[in-house]
Scaffold this active site. Structure first.
Site, PDB file in Angstrom:
ATOM      1  N   SER A   1      18.769  40.105  55.352  1.00 15.78           N
ATOM      2  CA  SER A   1      19.339  40.748  54.323  1.00 15.78           C
ATOM      3  C   SER A   1      19.855  40.135  53.073  1.00 15.78           C
ATOM      4  CB  SER A   1      20.768  41.621  54.752  1.00 15.78           C
ATOM      5  OG  SER A   1      21.494  40.354  55.528  1.00 15.78           O
TER       6      SER A   1
ATOM      7  N   ASN B   1      18.225  32.625  62.747  1.00 13.14           N
ATOM      8  CA  ASN B   1      18.398  33.279  64.023  1.00 13.14           C
ATOM      9  C   ASN B   1      18.550  32.129  65.135  1.00 13.14           C
ATOM     10  OD1 ASN B   1      17.240  35.344  62.655  1.00 13.14           O
ATOM     11  ND2 ASN B   1      15.391  35.018  63.261  1.00 13.14           N
TER      12      ASN B   1
ATOM     13  N   HIS C   1      21.817  28.364  61.885  1.00 12.08           N
ATOM     14  CA  HIS C   1      23.161  28.841  62.393  1.00 12.08           C
ATOM     15  C   HIS C   1      23.219  28.507  63.961  1.00 12.08           C
ATOM     16  CE1 HIS C   1      23.302  32.202  59.266  1.00 12.08           C
ATOM     17  NE2 HIS C   1      23.741  31.127  58.766  1.00 12.08           N
TER      18      HIS C   1
HETATM   19  P1  OAD Z   1      20.827  41.270  58.878  1.00 14.87           P
HETATM   20  O1  OAD Z   1      20.842  42.179  60.112  1.00 14.87           O
HETATM   21  O2  OAD Z   1      21.789  40.976  57.978  1.00 14.87           O
HETATM   22  O3  OAD Z   1      19.467  41.460  58.238  1.00 14.87           O
HETATM   23  C1  OAD Z   1      18.216  41.880  58.840  1.00 14.87           C
HETATM   24  C2  OAD Z   1      17.317  42.289  57.611  1.00 14.87           C
HETATM   25  O4  OAD Z   1      15.790  42.506  58.341  1.00 14.87           O
HETATM   26  C3  OAD Z   1      17.662  43.469  56.617  1.00 14.87           C
HETATM   27  O5  OAD Z   1      17.376  43.259  55.717  1.00 14.87           O
HETATM   28  C4  OAD Z   1      16.433  44.493  57.616  1.00 14.87           C
HETATM   29  O6  OAD Z   1      16.197  45.401  56.513  1.00 14.87           O
HETATM   30  C5  OAD Z   1      15.244  43.599  57.690  1.00 14.87           C
HETATM   31  N1  OAD Z   1      14.622  43.882  58.899  1.00 14.87           N
HETATM   32  C6  OAD Z   1      14.776  44.771  59.764  1.00 14.87           C
HETATM   33  N2  OAD Z   1      13.705  45.050  60.953  1.00 14.87           N
HETATM   34  C7  OAD Z   1      12.514  44.325  60.248  1.00 14.87           C
HETATM   35  C8  OAD Z   1      11.298  44.058  60.574  1.00 14.87           C
HETATM   36  N3  OAD Z   1      10.786  44.663  61.804  1.00 14.87           N
HETATM   37  N4  OAD Z   1      10.542  43.222  59.640  1.00 14.87           N
HETATM   38  C9  OAD Z   1      11.171  42.866  58.357  1.00 14.87           C
HETATM   39  N5  OAD Z   1      12.500  43.058  58.149  1.00 14.87           N
HETATM   40  C10 OAD Z   1      13.037  43.795  58.898  1.00 14.87           C
HETATM   41  O7  OAD Z   1      20.511  39.820  59.617  1.00 14.87           O
HETATM   42  P2  OAD Z   1      20.483  38.462  58.604  1.00 14.87           P
HETATM   43  O8  OAD Z   1      19.900  38.398  57.515  1.00 14.87           O
HETATM   44  O9  OAD Z   1      19.602  37.328  59.906  1.00 14.87           O
HETATM   45  O10 OAD Z   1      24.904  34.895  61.399  1.00 14.87           O
HETATM   46  O11 OAD Z   1      21.850  38.034  58.975  1.00 14.87           O
HETATM   47  C11 OAD Z   1      22.230  36.802  58.317  1.00 14.87           C
HETATM   48  C12 OAD Z   1      23.378  36.179  59.340  1.00 14.87           C
HETATM   49  O12 OAD Z   1      24.461  37.097  59.605  1.00 14.87           O
HETATM   50  C13 OAD Z   1      23.052  36.031  60.731  1.00 14.87           C
HETATM   51  O13 OAD Z   1      22.211  34.749  61.221  1.00 14.87           O
HETATM   52  C14 OAD Z   1      24.144  36.111  61.680  1.00 14.87           C
HETATM   53  C15 OAD Z   1      24.925  37.108  60.949  1.00 14.87           C
HETATM   54  O14 OAD Z   1      26.335  37.261  60.927  1.00 14.87           O
HETATM   55  C16 OAD Z   1      25.702  34.113  62.268  1.00 14.87           C
HETATM   56  O15 OAD Z   1      25.533  34.460  63.545  1.00 14.87           O
HETATM   57  C17 OAD Z   1      26.188  33.065  61.974  1.00 14.87           C
END
Ligand code: OAD
Length: 248
Positions: free
Chosen positions: A193, A106, A123
């Site tokens: 994710s 984040n 990031h």
């Molecule tokens: P994603 O949006 O890909 O994934 C978010 C995850 O959080 C999903 O698996 C949801 O199911 C889960 N989720 C949502 N609400 C939740 C909650 N209240 N409690 C627990 N889990 C929850 O976001 P990231 O995995 O962070 O990159 O994405 C990775 C990167 O992709 C980010 O850092 C960003 C993006 O492009 C850059 O900006 C370089």
């Protein structure tokens, strides 16, 4: 204390005894603070916007103002929200586990705002800017009306100091994160994710080195089937319960 029966006793026991843990967080941990994730259907940022238009060097070269304004809006949203109980539970975990490393994807700075120490921000950080030409970074800058701010050193355009698609992660941060993943007894994957590399590989590196893998997510991910424990639900609810059940 009344035991929290929906949390496995084996997990509580293990966490209470562990000497080293690494946690990797993603946008899901900040969802309950009111920030949007990237890939959740309907509500995710990438469901509404195309990353190619906003989060690549080519996009910035094509239309710096559009990219700058989009991030300025996100910066404003981030500035208006507060850490939630999930962020605070990780602060508490850091106090309880002798060697604890927090790695985040984040850019919202909410872990540090909650009080976590030494956060590895893979990031980048949206509260900082970086010169697109000379690479100088700054945490404060002049914002001209209707134009992208410029670097005080070389006059180049300023961009947010975040990692874009097709860019490399900060080398030192990635090395520290990889070391922490390889060297921990317990690895927690929280609200991510697990689709973006190289961050996604950290859980597998930890697994390969024998760590117990705990995943906390509202949805199943590619990691779920391989995790030793999958806690299905919101991190803002599950993490405080986990801390409470483990350390009282
Ligand atoms: P994603 O949006 O890909 O994934 C978010 C995850 O959080 C999903 O698996 C949801 O199911 C889960 N989720 C949502 N609400 C939740 C909650 N209240 N409690 C627990 N889990 C929850 O976001 P990231 O995995 O962070 O990159 O994405 C990775 C990167 O992709 C980010 O850092 C960003 C993006 O492009 C850059 O900006 C370089």
């Amino acid at each position: 204390m009344i035991p929290d029966e929906s949390l496995p006793a084996r997990l509580i026991d293990l966490l209470g005894k562990t000497q080293s843990a690494t946690a990797l967080t993603g946008a899901g941990i900040s969802q309950e603070s009111g920030l949007r994730t990237f890939r959740d259907a309907q509500t995710g940022l990438w469901a509404q916007y195309r990353p190619e238009d906003l989060a690549t060097p080519a996009a910035f070269i094509k239309d710096p103002k559009l990219v700058w304004d989009w991030y300025a809006l996100r910066r404003e949203q981030i500035g208006a929200v507060q850490p939630n109980p999930g962020h605070y539970a990780l602060v508490e975990m850091q106090r309880r586990i002798p060697r604890f490393t927090l790695v985040t994807q984040n850019v919202d700075g909410l872990h540090a705002k909650a009080g976590s120490q030494g956060v590895i921000a893979l990031h980048g950080n949206l509260q900082r800017v970086k010169c697109f030409s000379c690479g100088a970074t700054a945490s404060a800058w002049e914002e001209p009306e209707n134009a992208v701010p410029r670097c005080t050193f070389c006059g180049g355009l300023l961009r947010p100091d975040v990692v874009w698609f097709r860019e490399e992660l900060p080398k030192e941060a990635l090395q520290s994160a990889a070391r922490a993943a390889r060297g921990c007894a317990v690895f927690l994957s929280i609200g991510t994710s697990g689709l973006v590399q190289p961050a996604a590989a950290l859980a597998y590196a930890a697994m390969h080195h024998g760590s117990v893998i705990i995943e906390i997510n509202t949805e199943r991910t590619p990691l779920t089937a391989k995790a030793d424990f999958f806690l299905h639900g919101k991190s803002g609810e599950l993490l405080p319960r986990l801390v409470q059940a483990t350390w009282g």
